[in-house]
Design a protein around this motif. Structure first.
Motif, mmCIF file in Angstrom:
data_model
loop_
_atom_site.group_PDB
_atom_site.id
_atom_site.type_symbol
_atom_site.label_atom_id
_atom_site.label_comp_id
_atom_site.label_asym_id
_atom_site.label_seq_id
_atom_site.Cartn_x
_atom_site.Cartn_y
_atom_site.Cartn_z
ATOM 1 N N ILE A 195 0.852 -1.193 0.000
ATOM 2 C CA ILE A 195 0.000 0.000 0.000
ATOM 3 C C ILE A 195 0.885 1.238 0.000
ATOM 4 N N GLY A 196 0.580 2.150 -0.923
ATOM 5 C CA GLY A 196 1.383 3.362 -1.041
ATOM 6 C C GLY A 196 2.447 3.285 -2.128
ATOM 7 N N ARG A 197 2.560 2.114 -2.750
ATOM 8 C CA ARG A 197 3.578 1.949 -3.803
ATOM 9 C C ARG A 197 2.927 1.802 -5.184
ATOM 10 N N PRO A 198 3.652 2.214 -6.225
ATOM 11 C CA PRO A 198 3.092 2.107 -7.588
ATOM 12 C C PRO A 198 3.221 0.680 -8.131
ATOM 13 N N VAL A 199 2.576 -0.263 -7.455
ATOM 14 C CA VAL A 199 2.635 -1.674 -7.871
ATOM 15 C C VAL A 199 2.065 -1.792 -9.292
ATOM 16 N N PRO A 200 2.773 -2.480 -10.194
ATOM 17 C CA PRO A 200 2.255 -2.616 -11.575
ATOM 18 C C PRO A 200 0.869 -3.273 -11.590
ATOM 19 N N ARG A 201 0.035 -2.817 -12.498
ATOM 20 C CA ARG A 201 -1.330 -3.352 -12.600
ATOM 21 C C ARG A 201 -1.299 -4.824 -13.008
ATOM 22 N N VAL A 619 -3.142 7.056 -0.306
ATOM 23 C CA VAL A 619 -3.107 6.717 -1.727
ATOM 24 C C VAL A 619 -2.625 5.265 -1.834
ATOM 25 N N VAL A 620 -3.526 4.366 -2.180
ATOM 26 C CA VAL A 620 -3.192 2.935 -2.164
ATOM 27 C C VAL A 620 -2.154 2.615 -3.239
ATOM 28 N N ASN A 621 -2.371 3.126 -4.442
ATOM 29 C CA ASN A 621 -1.428 2.889 -5.541
ATOM 30 C C ASN A 621 -1.259 4.199 -6.314
ATOM 31 N N PRO A 622 -0.151 4.925 -6.078
ATOM 32 C CA PRO A 622 -0.017 6.258 -6.669
ATOM 33 C C PRO A 622 -0.069 6.264 -8.196
ATOM 34 N N ALA A 623 0.412 5.200 -8.844
ATOM 35 C CA ALA A 623 0.417 5.200 -10.317
ATOM 36 C C ALA A 623 -1.005 5.057 -10.858
ATOM 37 N N ILE A 624 -1.790 4.182 -10.242
ATOM 38 C CA ILE A 624 -3.187 4.046 -10.671
ATOM 39 C C ILE A 624 -3.959 5.306 -10.300
ATOM 40 N N ALA A 625 -3.668 5.840 -9.111
ATOM 41 C CA ALA A 625 -4.367 7.047 -8.664
ATOM 42 C C ALA A 625 -4.133 8.186 -9.652
ATOM 43 N N GLU A 626 -2.892 8.337 -10.070
ATOM 44 C CA GLU A 626 -2.585 9.402 -11.049
ATOM 45 C C GLU A 626 -3.393 9.190 -12.321
ATOM 46 N N SER A 627 -3.453 7.943 -12.785
ATOM 47 C CA SER A 627 -4.150 7.680 -14.054
ATOM 48 C C SER A 627 -5.641 7.985 -13.937
ATOM 49 N N VAL A 671 -1.453 17.143 -18.025
ATOM 50 C CA VAL A 671 -2.198 17.096 -16.769
ATOM 51 C C VAL A 671 -1.210 16.683 -15.693
ATOM 52 N N GLU A 672 -1.066 17.502 -14.664
ATOM 53 C CA GLU A 672 -0.144 17.188 -13.557
ATOM 54 C C GLU A 672 -0.982 16.890 -12.325
ATOM 55 N N VAL A 673 -0.671 15.779 -11.677
ATOM 56 C CA VAL A 673 -1.461 15.355 -10.518
ATOM 57 C C VAL A 673 -0.547 15.260 -9.300
ATOM 58 N N VAL B 84 6.832 -1.484 -28.227
ATOM 59 C CA VAL B 84 5.638 -0.737 -27.804
ATOM 60 C C VAL B 84 4.971 -1.446 -26.626
ATOM 61 N N GLN B 85 4.868 -2.754 -26.700
ATOM 62 C CA GLN B 85 4.269 -3.492 -25.580
ATOM 63 C C GLN B 85 5.125 -3.370 -24.325
ATOM 64 N N GLN B 86 6.451 -3.421 -24.496
ATOM 65 C CA GLN B 86 7.349 -3.279 -23.345
ATOM 66 C C GLN B 86 7.180 -1.903 -22.692
ATOM 67 N N ALA B 87 7.096 -0.875 -23.534
ATOM 68 C CA ALA B 87 6.905 0.481 -22.996
ATOM 69 C C ALA B 87 5.547 0.590 -22.310
ATOM 70 N N TRP B 88 4.542 -0.049 -22.907
ATOM 71 C CA TRP B 88 3.179 -0.008 -22.329
ATOM 72 C C TRP B 88 3.173 -0.668 -20.937
ATOM 73 N N ILE B 89 3.980 -1.744 -20.794
ATOM 74 C CA ILE B 89 4.071 -2.402 -19.484
ATOM 75 C C ILE B 89 4.789 -1.490 -18.488
ATOM 76 N N GLU B 90 5.897 -0.905 -18.921
ATOM 77 C CA GLU B 90 6.659 -0.040 -18.007
ATOM 78 C C GLU B 90 5.805 1.097 -17.471
ATOM 79 N N LEU B 91 4.979 1.664 -18.326
ATOM 80 C CA LEU B 91 4.203 2.845 -17.941
ATOM 81 C C LEU B 91 2.778 2.489 -17.510
ATOM 82 N N ASP B 92 2.425 1.214 -17.517
ATOM 83 C CA ASP B 92 1.045 0.809 -17.211
ATOM 84 C C ASP B 92 0.052 1.698 -17.959
#
Lengths: 721, 153
Positions: A195-201, A619-627, A671-673, B84-92
């Motif tokens: 929690i709090g980390r940008p864990v990949p989706r 913020v549970v996941n900052p990367a998802i939150a930003e998106s 867009v800056e969050v 492109v897929q690799q970049a898409w993974i890196e940036l979710d």
């Protein structure tokens, strides 16, 4: 995930067959004790099993909310996994089928909406994870004859200072024999590992390979394909039809009459479309064939005239201004669809829906089967935005499936989707405001008029209560969101004004409406924040300073405003650029936004950046939150700039993306969050980024030009990007 | 019978010649990663490569494909290893993900033609609709993919 795994029947078999290891479940309500797998009935125990730890260490978590891009599949799994100290790489997820065990704790039905998945499950899922961890630790402690408190857990391994260690898989069967703790204690934030980390989706790999299964991808043996034509005029019916030519088309199997349209069933989607083209349908347009958008605006304007004619004769200064925003469509990119297989004794659905309860309720009405008997399997959603809270397309699919033996997938065209959406309602508000000598509002009167979908939502989701005239008794409890202070408002009007008075009128406008990302807040965030900007200018004060004074007792509003002011260099825009500020709380989350704009020499609007400051608690996941905030801003922008559904002759004029022009990449500004650090419980994120955008932009336009835009979209005022 | 070359395989399909390629790929051949969004060539969800060129298939009759080699998202790489897929993974990049097959195919075609696109080049080439608003990450993803591709060459 393959389609065959998206089936409750299969899901039950898997569960019963693979029941080795630890299964932990809980009821639908947050305060229910966590039930032991061992103490419930065979089938029921699996249905309630949210979490399965297999003897090989694999962990399966049943995600109770539907995934429509907002990232719940990952965020909710993080809550459980963090509490378990589980090995993230060993976790698999499955979407929950329709079952009361998976009811949303805030709504008591199985629905995903209102930006509340993380906030609703924040305590429950952490307790679930904590219970699993406690049982696994206890199993290890018993095995080693040590105290549980001496053990530690990391990456799915329980360890003891003596050097002993065992993996979750090795402990799962022993743990299953233990009684779950009554009230497991979740971690304190300093011990969070995920929690709090940008864990990949979790959903990214399948979404970039083409392999994720959406509703449109469901493919069952022998499946047929259906498509529909509905009455273009709202309230119209089919007067007559001639199916001979359609039935003669290749592959066409059946023509089915629906409540307000016709369906063609064929052995491929294209053949169904060609069959529909060949079908002759005559519609009876019904009572609305002469209605249009101009009528509706006149009705709303007339409603506004019910306010005081001459308010505040003694005020130093007064404002009397009206705001309006149009109908908007959702248009998730995956058109409405549902796959259904109906027999006299069963009804199975595969459907991208936010509302499994509503889907089951609709199918129960059509089939006559008990709602609990309807099987609803949910796929990935190709966007939801509130459109998939509705079950109109489910009802159609089940109606069609009753007429054929095989499973059938109904898929709408984009044109049907555009013209039979449940639109953000056209809404108008009038503010009468008296400013005192110091420029602050002494009186603030608001009137709002809008059609409502409240009664319809109750009737469709709870057919058994449809006789209750809730709307007539209570009004629409959401209509004054952000504008009023009645006891039903979870998002009250925030400014410290002398005397606040609100009134509302539900308008009878024959156009379907429903929840549209941020719902009423998309309008209240606009009109409230533009009106307060008008007050600030009337008082000749800086809009930030003015708001800070009126929100002096609201630290979280101050927090987001101060952060956005810092990040946007409020008051110091680059030469030739202008700024507008707005702040709004919705779904529990505080968002302040600054729009930075300029105009080109030929008068085109340039949006250089939108800076956002957000306080959503943890913020549970900052990367998802930003998106989520970023996406909500883009959503709000297109609706401010040019999107608009208009009605002529009782029907929607727009039909596809050429005349409903959503924002595209080349038009999307930076867009800056930024998030306010917080230890408060998490609040909503999918929607709250949207409401402030419109006012931030129109306030910036006022700063640049002195023009005050009070009706949307901007394209109606000659303002284009 | 029409003969199509899809992801390196030659196959025969028995469909009406006016059937859009999209539906042949999805229903006849069973490659469901290419998706339907608008049916009018407006949104790009159905983008595949025809001889390397990004093409919208919802309005392309299958009889017009001729001998062109078709590459779908499933054929872009076997294991998400395309830059492109690799970049898409890196940036979710994806949110709901429904448009992303088309976005990725459009981005891959752009990079094949222009290995180091500017923001203006990306603006011109990337006209696909994303309703979740992932445009910021798509732009970053293309720049990132350009760097990844340059590194592997």
């Amino acid at each position: 995930m393959s389609v065959s795994e998206l089936s409750r029947r299969r899901f039950l078999q898997l569960g019963l067959g693979a029941s080795a290891g630890l299964l932990i479940g809980c009821g639908s309500h947050e305060l229910d004790p966590i039930a032991s797998f061992a103490t419930t009935r065979e089938e029921q125990r699996f249905r309630n099993a949210w979490l399965h730890i297999d003897t090989d260490g694999g962990i399966n978590f049943i995600v109770p909310s539907t995934e429509m891009g907002q990232g719940v599949q990952t965020a909710l799994t993080m809550l459980v996994a963090d509490e378990m100290d589980a090995d993230w790489s060993r976790i698999r997820t499955t979407f929950a089928p329709y079952d009361p065990a998976f009811d949303n704790p805030s709504y008591f039905i199985q629905v995903t909406g209102g930006s509340n998945s993380v906030s609703s499950y924040w305590v429950k899922l952490r307790k679930l994870g904590a219970a699993a961890r406690a049982m696994l630790v206890e199993a290890a402690a018993q095995r080693w004859n040590v105290k549980p408190g001496e053990c530690s857990v990391a990456n799915s391994v329980v360890s003891h200072p003596s050097g002993k260690s065992l993996g979750f898989g090795e402990l799962a069967e022993a743990a299953a024999q233990l009684v779950p703790p009554d009230d497991p204690v979740p971690k304190t934030p300093d011990r969070f590992r995920l929690i709090g980390r940008p864990v990949p989706r979790l959903d990214t790999p399948a979404k970039i390979s083409g392999g994720a299964i959406y509703g449109i991808d469901v493919n069952l043996p022998g499946m047929l394909y259906a498509t529909v034509a509905q009455s273009p005029v709202f309230g119209g019916k089919v007067a007559s039809f001639d199916k001979a030519a359609a039935m003669a088309m290749p592959g066409v199997r059946k023509v089915v009459a629906l409540e307000d349209g016709m369906a063609v069933v064929a052995d491929s989607h294209w053949r169904a479309l060609k069959g529909l083209e060949a079908l002759t349908i005559t519609f009876d347009n019904g009572p609305n064939a002469n209605r249009n958008s101009e009528d509706f605006t006149r009705m709303l304007e007339a409603s506004m005239q019910k306010m005081d004619k001459e308010p505040f004769p003694d005020a130093t200064q007064r404002l009397d201004v009206e705001y309006q925003a149009p109908f908007l469509a959702h248009q998730p990119l995956e058109p409405m669809n549902c796959t259904a297989h109906v027999t006299p004794t069963s009804c199975r659905l595969w459907v991208p829906t936010q509302n499994l309860h509503g889907a089951a309720a609709a199918a129960a009405v059509v089939t006559g089967l008990p709602r609990q008997e309807i099987e609803v399997n949910v796929t990935h959603l190709g966007g939801g935005f509130g459109r998939r809270l509705e079950s109109d397309f489910v009802k159609q699919a089940v109606t069609i499936a009753k007429e054929v033996e095989q499973p059938v997938r109904l898929l709408w065209t984009r044109e049907e989707d555009m013209q039979h959406d449940f639109y953000r309602p056209v809404t108008r508000a009038r503010f009468q405001i008296a400013l005192g000598a110091d420029g602050t509002p002494e009186e603030w009167h608001t009137r709002i008029a809008s059609p409502s979908s409240f009664q319809k939502a109750i009737a469709e989701n709870f057919p058994e209560f449809s006789w209750l005239p809730v709307q007539a008794l209570l009004g629409d409890v959401n209509m004054l969101a952000g504008l009023g202070t009645s006891f039903v408002q979870s998002n009250p009007f925030p400014y410290a004004v002398g005397k606040l008075k609100t009134e509302d009128e539900i308008m009878d406008i024959p156009v379907p409406n429903g929840s549209h990302r941020s719902v009423q807040h998309s309008f209240s965030g606009f009109c409230k924040e533009a009106a307060i900007d008008e007050c600030a200018h009337a008082a000749d004060q800086d809009p930030l300073t003015y708001r800070r004074r009126l929100l002096a007792e609201e630290p979280r509003y101050l927090g987001v405003m101060d952060l956005v002011a810092e990040k946007a260099d409020w008051g110091k825009p680059p030469p030739g650029r202008f700024q507008g500020l707005a702040v709004h709380r919705s779904f529990g989350t505080y968002v302040a936004e600054v729009a930075e704009i300029s105009f080109t020499e030929d008068g085109a609007l340039r949006i250089h950046r939108i800076v956002c400051a957000v306080d959503c608690g943890v913020v549970v996941n900052p990367a998802i939150a930003e998106s989520q905030v970023h996406g909500a801003v883009i959503w709000g922008l297109e609706n401010t700039l040019r999107c608009e559904i208009t009605i002529q002759g009782g029907r929607v004029e727009q039909s596809n993306f050429h005349d409903y022009e959503v924002l595209r990449l080349h038009e999307a500004p930076d867009v800056e969050v930024h998030f306010v650090p917080s230890a408060e419980p998490p609040t909503g994120l999918g929607e709250p980024g949207a409401p402030p955008v419109a006012a931030a932009l129109t306030n910036a336009i006022f700063a640049a030009t002195g023009r005050r835009i009070r009706t949307l979209p901007l394209s109606r005022h000659g303002l284009n990007i | 019978m029409l003969t199509l070359k899809v992801n390196g395989r030659t196959m025969e399909v028995d469909v009406e010649p006016d059937t859009p390629l999209l539906w042949v790929l999805r229903e006849t051949i069973g490659l469901a990663g290419t998706r339907f969004g608008c049916g009018q060539g407006l949104c790009g969800a159905c983008t595949v490569h025809l001889d390397g060129v990004a093409t919208r298939t919802c309005v392309l009759p299958v009889s017009d494909v001729g001998t062109a080699e078709i590459t779908t998202i499933e054929g872009l790489s076997a294991d998400n290893c395309h830059p492109v897929q690799q970049a898409w993974i890196e940036l979710d990049v994806p949110q709901c993900g429904y448009c992303q097959s088309g976005q990725i195919m459009a981005a891959a075609a752009l990079l094949a033609e222009n290995p180091l696109p500017s923001d203006a080049d990306i603006d011109d080439a990337m006209t696909n609709i994303c309703r979740c608003g992932t445009y910021g990450r798509i732009r970053k993803g293309i720049h990132r993919a350009a760097r990844l591709a340059a590194r592997t060459q």
